[in-house]
Design an enzyme around this catalytic site. Sequence first.
Site: not given
Length: 351
Positions: A90, A202
């Site tokens: 990201h 994550e």
Amino acid sequence: MLPNPPAFSTTTAPALRLCLPISPPAAAASSSPPSFAVGRVSLRRRRRRRRRASFSGCRCSSSSHSEMEAGAGTALYPAHRCKTIYLVRHAQGIHNVEGEKDFAAYKSHALLDAQLTPLGWSQVDTLREHVTKSGLAKKIELVIVSPLLRTMQTAVGVFGGGNYTDGASASPLMVEGAGNSGRQPISSLNCPPFLAVEACREHLGVHPCDKRSSITKYRTLFPAIDFSLIENDEDVLWEPDVRETNESVALRGMKFFDWLWTREEKEIAIVSHSGFLYHTLNMYGKECHPTIAEELGKHFANCELRSMVLVDRSNLGSDASKYNFAGKIPTGLDMPSDVADEKEAEEASKN
């Protein structure tokens, strides 16, 4: 119907390999939705997994005949047993900025489900320009995205269909201003489908920036993203006092790649996170040539994209190639010379 991501545990070894082309060194010529087990994985179990699955770096270079005899540095796989994947971290999030100033900020609830910064959106625009100019945007058949605000903003900004027009026949990928972005809505037309998958999230736990919002909320912000593989509306995977181990993240990542193989698409983008990508690639890299392991083991920069080839080295993929052709149509005599030599040698041995 395509299968959902499998239940993630630490008992099933992945059976895939990833290959990535690299430049030579300068000095040398399931049907159930995903679930997670957070905690420690034994070293013995990890080593057993490492023996059964690895990343393979495919390096092609010119070689003399004697060098080829010593051992080839390349590998061949049938094309129908390969997929090309594009791994993306990201863009810059508000947690990256605050965490750079003070690591303790990662535990701040003010960073819950962190969104992109204005600089992060500029990084998104730059990567979008690259994938468009390079022709990659037209090749990708599916975008898989971690269901957190920053990854979804990155994914739709890079691979989405451009500005959305009111009254369009399809829902927007992102509504105007989603996640305090200040951005115009993004269209879901003329772009691949987007699928949210929890398996590529994550590290789970402790850091509020890694806790997702409800799927109900996300559906209002990202109407055209498919959230059907996510079982729970609220985030039941994130725990405030337990941080997922690096080994658990890596094993989760390898099982994610196993599941990825069950998809029918051949060109897939995955928008995920630094820790997930880093620990997964490093686990595979342990069996690679040091040069490949070093390349795999580097942390991703914000909005970095790396392309790799996912290779099925087991029986996960059973589909035949649509390009292969059986030959001998019309039928005819076609004994090759090497077979003739073998038959001649067999006849001679009988006499």
